[in-house]
Design a protein around this motif. Structure first.
Motif, PDB file in Angstrom:
ATOM      1  N   PRO B 709       0.768  -1.118  -0.026  1.00 16.09           N
ATOM      2  CA  PRO B 709       0.018  -0.030   0.047  1.00 16.09           C
ATOM      3  C   PRO B 709       0.898   1.328  -0.004  1.00 16.09           C
ATOM      4  CG  PRO B 709      -0.016  -0.948   2.221  1.00 16.09           C
ATOM      5  CD  PRO B 709       1.066  -1.822   1.316  1.00 16.09           C
ATOM      6  N   ALA B 710       2.073   1.112  -0.186  1.00 15.18           N
ATOM      7  CA  ALA B 710       2.927   2.372   0.274  1.00 15.18           C
ATOM      8  C   ALA B 710       2.982   3.306  -0.843  1.00 15.18           C
ATOM      9  CB  ALA B 710       4.380   1.912   0.609  1.00 15.18           C
ATOM     10  N   LEU B 711       2.867   2.678  -2.327  1.00 10.43           N
ATOM     11  CA  LEU B 711       2.890   3.578  -3.422  1.00 10.43           C
ATOM     12  C   LEU B 711       1.771   4.395  -3.436  1.00 10.43           C
ATOM     13  CD1 LEU B 711       4.169   0.712  -4.174  1.00 10.43           C
ATOM     14  CD2 LEU B 711       3.746   1.188  -6.460  1.00 10.43           C
ATOM     15  N   ALA B 712       0.369   4.031  -3.010  1.00 10.65           N
ATOM     16  CA  ALA B 712      -0.747   4.583  -3.130  1.00 10.65           C
ATOM     17  C   ALA B 712      -0.546   5.631  -1.921  1.00 10.65           C
ATOM     18  CB  ALA B 712      -1.940   3.811  -2.919  1.00 10.65           C
ATOM     19  N   ALA B 713      -0.192   5.411  -0.767  1.00 10.13           N
ATOM     20  CA  ALA B 713      -0.140   6.301   0.488  1.00 10.13           C
ATOM     21  C   ALA B 713       0.807   7.293   0.223  1.00 10.13           C
ATOM     22  CB  ALA B 713       0.081   5.327   1.789  1.00 10.13           C
ATOM     23  N   VAL B 714       1.928   7.017  -0.456  1.00  8.61           N
ATOM     24  CA  VAL B 714       2.855   8.281  -0.521  1.00  8.61           C
ATOM     25  C   VAL B 714       2.255   9.049  -1.700  1.00  8.61           C
ATOM     26  CG1 VAL B 714       5.071   8.835  -1.699  1.00  8.61           C
ATOM     27  CG2 VAL B 714       4.894   6.797   0.307  1.00  8.61           C
ATOM     28  N   ALA B 715       1.685   8.493  -2.920  1.00  4.20           N
ATOM     29  CA  ALA B 715       1.414   9.224  -4.035  1.00  4.20           C
ATOM     30  C   ALA B 715       0.144  10.090  -3.697  1.00  4.20           C
ATOM     31  CB  ALA B 715       0.903   8.299  -5.106  1.00  4.20           C
ATOM     32  N   GLY B 716      -0.867   9.267  -3.044  1.00  4.61           N
ATOM     33  CA  GLY B 716      -1.999  10.392  -2.208  1.00  4.61           C
ATOM     34  C   GLY B 716      -1.680  11.471  -1.451  1.00  4.61           C
ATOM     35  N   ALA B 717      -0.457  11.209  -0.735  1.00  6.46           N
ATOM     36  CA  ALA B 717      -0.015  12.433   0.321  1.00  6.46           C
ATOM     37  C   ALA B 717       0.356  13.511  -0.380  1.00  6.46           C
ATOM     38  CB  ALA B 717       0.952  11.856   1.285  1.00  6.46           C
ATOM     39  N   VAL B 718       1.331  13.072  -1.591  1.00  9.25           N
ATOM     40  CA  VAL B 718       1.810  14.204  -2.289  1.00  9.25           C
ATOM     41  C   VAL B 718       0.867  14.741  -3.145  1.00  9.25           C
ATOM     42  CG1 VAL B 718       3.252  14.436  -4.516  1.00  9.25           C
ATOM     43  CG2 VAL B 718       4.266  12.939  -2.676  1.00  9.25           C
ATOM     44  N   GLU B 719      -0.143  14.325  -3.510  1.00  5.07           N
ATOM     45  CA  GLU B 719      -1.333  14.972  -4.378  1.00  5.07           C
ATOM     46  C   GLU B 719      -2.074  15.855  -3.431  1.00  5.07           C
ATOM     47  OE1 GLU B 719      -4.070  12.278  -6.619  1.00  5.07           O
ATOM     48  OE2 GLU B 719      -5.609  13.309  -5.230  1.00  5.07           O
ATOM     49  N   ASP B 720      -2.146  15.304  -2.025  1.00  5.85           N
ATOM     50  CA  ASP B 720      -2.918  16.045  -1.145  1.00  5.85           C
ATOM     51  C   ASP B 720      -1.983  17.266  -0.685  1.00  5.85           C
ATOM     52  OD1 ASP B 720      -5.168  16.251   0.922  1.00  5.85           O
ATOM     53  OD2 ASP B 720      -3.446  15.987   2.315  1.00  5.85           O
ATOM     54  N   ALA B 721      -0.869  17.419  -0.858  1.00  2.60           N
ATOM     55  CA  ALA B 721      -0.062  18.283  -0.550  1.00  2.60           C
ATOM     56  C   ALA B 721      -0.310  19.557  -1.495  1.00  2.60           C
ATOM     57  CB  ALA B 721       1.305  18.012  -0.043  1.00  2.60           C
ATOM     58  N   LEU B 722      -0.492  19.129  -2.603  1.00  4.23           N
ATOM     59  CA  LEU B 722      -0.478  20.263  -3.667  1.00  4.23           C
ATOM     60  C   LEU B 722      -1.627  20.631  -4.213  1.00  4.23           C
ATOM     61  CD1 LEU B 722       2.515  18.692  -6.015  1.00  4.23           C
ATOM     62  CD2 LEU B 722       2.605  20.712  -4.091  1.00  4.23           C
ATOM     63  N   ARG B 723      -2.894  20.028  -3.825  1.00  9.49           N
ATOM     64  CA  ARG B 723      -4.208  20.315  -4.068  1.00  9.49           C
ATOM     65  C   ARG B 723      -4.554  21.910  -3.803  1.00  9.49           C
ATOM     66  NH1 ARG B 723      -6.826  17.154  -7.650  1.00  9.49           N
ATOM     67  NH2 ARG B 723      -7.336  15.212  -6.925  1.00  9.49           N
TER      68      ARG B 723
END
Lengths: 166, 750
Positions: B709-723
């Motif tokens: 699940p780390a791929l999605a967790a990290v990608a989701g976090a990066v996306e969340d930061a830039l929203r």
């Protein structure tokens, strides 16, 4: 000189005098492993990046994959076999064991040599300093956390040992 | 579940047994084995992705001193046509299909001389058209794109659900080509012995290698013995039989000298299997309240030049549904042929990619509905009272449908949310940090099939000195089986580690085996070992009862002894008696579960992203993992933390970039960045324990759960930061700095 030409080198390895005729092109890693039978030093990339092959040359951490044996006439080399001798583990090795800082163990000798030099230079490092100092070593198994904690623990152990001796 | 408590038994946090030798330079990796007359092998590799071989000329290679043999593929075919019956020939003969494919081989007294010989071999090529980009190949060829093997995994009626859904989302998601890079490359040492071969190999599956080499060399399998000692990491790529394995084995037999092949790093990049490399066109159907209805996925896998031994796209397909209710599902898997290194499993073997697809789509659904990401998941999770839960996903081995065995997914989610202290982090998201970076939070949940069938075997034997020998077909490549399997034997036989002798994995000791991959060794080999120990215990008590003239039911085992109400007996004495009678006390067990075990968990990543440079730092990482009963606590945490580094790498760092001519542009550690101590955070790990009812230990696998699940967790976090800056969805991995900056730039350009 041609790569296949032979060169006489005299050096000390883990405290023992060694004199050998080596091909000019022979790497220190291959010299240690195949000529001297010290196979604890491993090569991971032979491009100088992963750090698995790190040994100490005159006390300084060096990539044995990018060093020619012929360069080391007169040098003092220490490898993982020279850390504990035949006796107990060093405090750093002990800390690696206690903290589960190795899994497959292939990169471990390089980490031990780099951290040995680092702790001598910086006996009480911060976690960030440890991470920076180890950032030239690749470990594929552990995810580094336990290695960092082992080095921290060894730093504490080393300090305690020095206090006892003082 | 075993209840016997002994010092060093199941669940006790003991130090590792193998560490002493590994810490002092006394490991026994294949390259370390001293043999006086060993020849070293080197392979000449194609510089072209697709070309015809016009000619190969030997300008003195075999005349060099110290060179035993040098030959090209055509000569080998003439000399030994039987070697060419497999999927991939040991050397190319008239056509090369990827950069790095072997075209000639040399063996000499050392590797320097073998490479000298290769420099005297001159190959003329005629370049041919190169297939490099899977989407372009499929677009241009339509339904005729050359493909290795295709499949559809599906259940339920997809089309009516999409037609009636309130919400339909469609995305293109991609995960880059990557490979495992164990620090020890592939390695094999083939030693002629009698009419056959003794092979020391850095392998995850000695029995499969025995079969592969025996079959390639047309030898009966019993003439090939494969031993795995210390192995410097595997992560999926050291499995199966590679062309170089066949070459080394054949040349050792031909020359009647030991032949070793030790891969260097450049060769690893160009000839060891690659992985991931998937593009998904995925659709999601949901109700307005966030209830998931259906997923429809069309997956293209950049499969390289030869058919993969394991079709991990199928693992992706069965992983996508995850821990959620789903009314219908369809996933089409297409393994598209390209002129690149063939693909194969790599930590997670398709599961991280599948998880990435589902978790990213759930984040997209949350975004669309204005719901919290955790809430969207909460509304769809399978509940513990539904266990065992029939997912209706067809089992890819043809055993009906996949049924999850146990787990409490809502508890995993809530445990992670509580541990991560999200409110405090969310309050810091409104404004940038002092240095301009933005905080992002990512959540991903997973289920994963672990301990995949069909079987493993184990052997236990009372050794001559009274200790107990244990052996399985699943070698360790860092997983520490010497310790964890010893712990299982200690519990089963009421011994301490001092009385247990862990044997190297050896095809001569265990009749059959599959190997260590897919988070399966503890589940299958561990369970087989537990059963074999139970059988041995019966034998020991039976024999001791005869010697002691006591009722067997009144006897019990203690460290090194059999105890009875009227006197005891040392196991060493029992061993001596058995030796005198010529009947070894030995037990074999064969564990064949009908279904896999299903591990689960939840990851939360908190990152800081620099919108100017695209740099990402992981500030905090919380993991909740449920792998059932834990055998070796420190090693379980070690697997999870180590697994996380693979997830972080796939999310942010590693990618094998090819150009349109099929040239690998990232062929060294200088331009294929592996994670360092500065990239991987120390994870905060929490455990849940839902024992699996599908094996006697209650265990589930844990080798890949840290990655999945780390791929999605990290990608989701990066996306969340830039929203807050107008950033778009993170659709493509790895999120290199360039791709991170583009999340904002591309969204603003639209």
């Amino acid at each position: 000189m041609e790569p296949q030409d032979r060169v006489r080198v005299q050096l000390t390895v883990n405290g023992s005098e060694v004199s050998r005729l080596v091909e000019a092109r022979r790497t220190l890693a291959d010299f240690l492993r195949d000529d001297l039978g010290l196979r604890g030093t491993h090569t991971g990339c032979e491009q100088g990046v992963c750090g698995a092959c790190t040994v100490l040359v005159d006390g300084v951490a060096m990539r044995s994959c990018l060093t020619f044996a012929a360069q080391l006439d007169g040098a003092a080399v220490q490898t993982v076999e020279g850390l504990a001798g035949d006796g107990d583990l060093t405090p750093l090795q002990e800390a690696f064991r206690r903290r589960h800082a190795l899994q497959c163990g292939y990169c471990t000798p390089g980490f031990l040599m780099t951290a040995t030099e680092f702790l001598r230079e910086n006996p009480s490092p911060s976690e960030q300093e440890i991470r920076t100092a180890l950032s030239g070593q690749i470990c594929r198994c552990t995810g580094y956390e336990n290695i960092v904690q082992a080095v921290r623990e060894a730093a504490g152990t080393l300090q305690a040992d020095q206090r006892r001796q003082a | 579940m075993p209840r016997v408590k002994t010092r060093g038994g199941i669940g006790e946090d003991i130090l590792r047994i193998e560490d002493q030798r590994l810490l002092t330079g006394k490991g026994r990796y294949v390259g370390d084995l001293p043999l006086p007359d060993v020849l070293e092998m080197a392979v000449l590799r194609s510089p072209h992705a697709h070309a015809a071989i016009i000619s190969l000329e030997d300008r003195g290679a075999t005349d060099l001193p110290g060179v035993s043999c040098a030959m090209g593929g055509a000569a080998l075919l003439q000399e030994a046509p039987h070697l060419f019956g497999g999927v991939q020939p040991p050397l190319a003969t008239d056509e090369v299909l990827y950069v790095g494919q072997g075209v000639a081989v040399a063996v000499a007294e050392d590797r320097y001389l073998a490479e000298d010989a290769l420099e005297k071999l001159f190959v003329r090529y005629r370049r041919l058209d190169v297939l490099a980009d899977v989407e372009r190949i499929v677009t241009q060829a339509g339904g005729d794109a050359a493909s290795h093997d295709d499949a559809v995994i599906a259940f339920g009626e997809i089309d009516p659900l999409f037609a009636a859904a309130d919400i339909v989302l469609e995305e293109r998601l991609a995960i880059g080509r990557a490979t495992a890079q164990p620090l020890e490359g592939r390695a094999i040492l083939a030693v002629p012995e009698g009419e056959g071969l003794l092979i020391y190999a850095a392998t995850q599956g000695p029995h499969g290698m025995r079969q592969g080499i025996a079959s390639a060399l047309s030898l009966p399998p019993e003439r090939v013995r494969v031993v795995a000692q210390d192995v410097g990491g595997g992560f999926g790529v050291k499995n199966g039989t590679y062309p170089e394995d066949v070459l080394a084995a054949y040349l050792a037999l031909k020359l009647q000298r030991p032949v070793r092949f030790q891969e260097d790093r450049r060769e690893h990049f160009l000839s060891t299997v690659h992985s991931r490399a998937q593009v998904h066109r995925v659709r999601l159907a949901a109700r307005r309240d966030g209830t998931l209805l259906a997923i429809d996925d069309d997956m293209l896998l950049d499969a390289g030049a030869y058919t993969a031994r394991i079709n991990y796209g199928m693992a992706t397909a069965v992983t996508i549904p995850g821990p959620y209710h789903l009314s219908a599902y369809r996933c089409r898997v297409r393994n598209v042929k390209t002129h690149k290194v063939p693909v194969g499993p790599y930590r997670g073997a398709g599961r991280p990619e599948g998880n990435f697809v589902m978790e990213r789509m759930l984040d997209a659904l949350a975004e669309r509905l204005g719901l919290d990401r955790a809430e969207v998941r909460r509304r769809n999770l399978i509940e513990p009272h539904e266990m065992p839960y029939d997912t209706l996903i067809p089992d890819r081995y043809g055993h009906g449908s996949i049924v999850y065995d146990s787990g409490d997914y809502p508890l995993a989610l809530e445990t992670a949310l509580n541990a991560a202290d999200l409110d405090a982090w969310r309050s810091r998201q409104a404004e940038p940090l002092a240095d301009g970076r933005r905080i992002g939070i990512g959540i991903a949940m997973f289920t994963e099939d672990t301990g995949v069938a069909p079987f493993e075997m184990a052997v236990t034997e009372l050794a001559a000195d009274g200790r107990i020998l244990i052996a399985t077909g699943s070698p360790a490549q860092g997983q520490g089986h010497e310790t964890s399997f010893t712990q299982i034997a200690c519990s089963a036989l009421s011994q301490t580690p001092d009385e247990i002798v862990y044997a190297d994995t050896d095809t001569a000791l265990v009749p059959a085996g599959i190997g260590t991959f897919g988070s399966r060794a503890t589940v299958l080999a561990g369970s087989a070992l537990y059963l074999a120990c139970g059988k041995l215990k019966e034998l020991l008590l039976q024999e001791a009862a005869a010697v002691l003239r006591q009722d067997k039911d009144l006897l019990s085992l203690s460290p090194g002894r059999v105890e009875g109400p009227e006197g005891s007996l040392a196991l060493s004495e029992l061993a001596a008696q058995a030796a005198a009678k010529g009947t070894p006390l030995r037990a074999l067990a064969d564990f064949r579960p009908e279904q896999a075990t299903y591990a689960d968990g939840c990851h939360i990543a908190i990152v800081a992203v620099d919108p100017q440079t695209g740099g990402v730092e992981i500030l905090r990482y919380v993991i909740v993992d449920d792998c059932g009963v834990v055998i070796s606590p420190r090693q379980v945490d070690g697997q999870i933390q180590g697994g996380l580094s693979y997830g972080v790498a796939a999310a942010l760092l590693e990618e094998l970039v090819y150009d349109e001519q099929g040239q690998l542009l990232t062929g060294s550690f200088m331009d294929y960045p592996l994670p360092t101590a500065l990239d991987v955070p120390g994870a905060e790990i929490h455990h849940l324990c839902s024992p699996s009812p599908r094996n006697p230990l209650g265990v589930k696998g844990v080798g890949e759960g840290g990655t999945v699940p780390a791929l999605a967790a990290v990608a989701g976090a990066v996306e969340d930061a830039l929203r807050p800056l107008g950033g778009g969805m993170a659709r493509e991995l790895p999120l290199t700095p360039e791709r991170v900056v583009r999340l904002i730039a591309d969204a603003q350009a639209k």
